[in-house]
Design a protein around this motif. Sequence first.
Motif, PDB file in Angstrom:
ATOM      1  N   MET A  16       0.803  -1.240  -0.204  1.00 33.11           N
ATOM      2  CA  MET A  16      -0.059  -0.115   0.109  1.00 33.11           C
ATOM      3  C   MET A  16       0.680   1.955   0.156  1.00 33.11           C
ATOM      4  O   MET A  16       0.595   2.409  -0.256  1.00 33.11           O
ATOM      5  N   LEU A  17       2.293   0.960   0.178  1.00 29.64           N
ATOM      6  CA  LEU A  17       2.690   2.024   0.553  1.00 29.64           C
ATOM      7  C   LEU A  17       4.289   1.553  -0.339  1.00 29.64           C
ATOM      8  O   LEU A  17       4.991   0.626  -0.151  1.00 29.64           O
ATOM      9  N   VAL A  18       5.249   2.801  -1.037  1.00 30.53           N
ATOM     10  CA  VAL A  18       6.606   3.003  -1.638  1.00 30.53           C
ATOM     11  C   VAL A  18       6.644   3.952  -0.692  1.00 30.53           C
ATOM     12  O   VAL A  18       6.681   4.258  -0.024  1.00 30.53           O
ATOM     13  N   ARG A  19       8.297   3.846  -1.134  1.00 32.23           N
ATOM     14  CA  ARG A  19       8.964   3.902   0.536  1.00 32.23           C
ATOM     15  C   ARG A  19      10.643   4.065  -0.437  1.00 32.23           C
ATOM     16  O   ARG A  19      11.661   3.633  -1.003  1.00 32.23           O
ATOM     17  N   HIS A  20      11.321   5.371  -0.002  1.00 33.08           N
ATOM     18  CA  HIS A  20      12.403   6.254  -0.662  1.00 33.08           C
ATOM     19  C   HIS A  20      13.531   6.252   0.198  1.00 33.08           C
ATOM     20  O   HIS A  20      13.029   6.462   1.728  1.00 33.08           O
ATOM     21  N   ARG A  21      14.832   5.701   0.518  1.00 34.66           N
ATOM     22  CA  ARG A  21      15.628   5.484   1.074  1.00 34.66           C
ATOM     23  C   ARG A  21      15.449   7.446   1.513  1.00 34.66           C
ATOM     24  O   ARG A  21      15.642   8.113   0.621  1.00 34.66           O
ATOM     25  N   GLU A  22      16.042   7.409   2.968  1.00 37.94           N
ATOM     26  CA  GLU A  22      16.168   9.404   2.953  1.00 37.94           C
ATOM     27  C   GLU A  22      17.010   9.348   3.780  1.00 37.94           C
ATOM     28  O   GLU A  22      16.811   8.849   5.251  1.00 37.94           O
ATOM     29  N   GLY A  23      18.337   9.254   3.705  1.00 37.38           N
ATOM     30  CA  GLY A  23      18.756   9.666   5.138  1.00 37.38           C
ATOM     31  C   GLY A  23      19.044   8.535   5.787  1.00 37.38           C
ATOM     32  O   GLY A  23      19.617   7.385   4.682  1.00 37.38           O
ATOM     33  N   ARG A  24      18.939   7.786   7.009  1.00 40.53           N
ATOM     34  CA  ARG A  24      19.669   6.893   7.404  1.00 40.53           C
ATOM     35  C   ARG A  24      17.863   5.629   7.365  1.00 40.53           C
ATOM     36  O   ARG A  24      17.591   4.561   8.199  1.00 40.53           O
ATOM     37  N   GLY A  25      16.502   6.669   7.249  1.00 41.17           N
ATOM     38  CA  GLY A  25      15.257   6.050   7.093  1.00 41.17           C
ATOM     39  C   GLY A  25      14.800   5.767   6.070  1.00 41.17           C
ATOM     40  O   GLY A  25      15.856   6.193   4.762  1.00 41.17           O
ATOM     41  N   TYR A  26      13.297   6.169   6.080  1.00 37.86           N
ATOM     42  CA  TYR A  26      12.503   6.217   4.407  1.00 37.86           C
ATOM     43  C   TYR A  26      11.388   7.182   4.221  1.00 37.86           C
ATOM     44  O   TYR A  26      11.625   7.386   5.621  1.00 37.86           O
ATOM     45  N   ALA A  27      11.938   7.996   3.301  1.00 36.83           N
ATOM     46  CA  ALA A  27      10.841   8.245   3.529  1.00 36.83           C
ATOM     47  C   ALA A  27       9.549   7.695   2.190  1.00 36.83           C
ATOM     48  O   ALA A  27       8.953   6.980   1.570  1.00 36.83           O
ATOM     49  N   TYR A  28       8.103   7.368   2.852  1.00 33.28           N
ATOM     50  CA  TYR A  28       6.886   6.725   2.974  1.00 33.28           C
ATOM     51  C   TYR A  28       5.603   7.801   1.690  1.00 33.28           C
ATOM     52  O   TYR A  28       5.185   8.950   2.056  1.00 33.28           O
ATOM     53  N   GLU A  29       5.259   7.036   0.472  1.00 33.89           N
ATOM     54  CA  GLU A  29       3.960   7.245   0.424  1.00 33.89           C
ATOM     55  C   GLU A  29       3.324   6.200  -0.390  1.00 33.89           C
ATOM     56  O   GLU A  29       3.516   5.570  -0.498  1.00 33.89           O
ATOM     57  N   PRO A  30       1.960   7.083  -0.666  1.00 35.02           N
ATOM     58  CA  PRO A  30       0.857   5.563  -1.246  1.00 35.02           C
ATOM     59  C   PRO A  30       1.103   5.338  -2.497  1.00 35.02           C
ATOM     60  O   PRO A  30       1.547   6.454  -3.286  1.00 35.02           O
TER      61      PRO A  30
END
Length: 142
Positions: free
Chosen positions: A66-80
């Motif tokens: 239901m979400l895709v994630r993109h690497r952002e720093g040491r974690g992730y950013a999510y979007e639908p």
Amino acid sequence: MTGQGYEEAHEASGRRARGQLESDVLAALWAADGPRTAREVREQLPGDLAYTTVLTILSRLHDKGMLVRHREGRGYAYEPARDEASHTAQRMHSLLTGGSDRQAVLARFVSELSEQDEHLLQQLLSGHDDVPPESRRSPGKR
């Protein structure tokens, strides 16, 4: 899930109704103008949720596709993965497919539409693409 039933269930147990937190997280992401980190999503949610709780929900939604994630720093950013309309349409289709009497489900659904939504549905079924945008968002019932 909204309204009095949700509030009563939440107050009585001190917990959200099943699936409510996932719905709240999705709503926050649909309202965003791009990918959001767990911390940013947490800031948009009601109550004082733990960061790890939000991270768990985001991970579960990602695992469900239901979400895709993109690497952002040491974690992730999510979007639908899909917009809200596509998600809702898929849920409606799943419920319709799971029912034992498809005709009865469709008949009940149509009988509970507002006049404006009934007219919109008729236009969509007849192939008219000239449906005004304000007609597409009518939540009322007759």
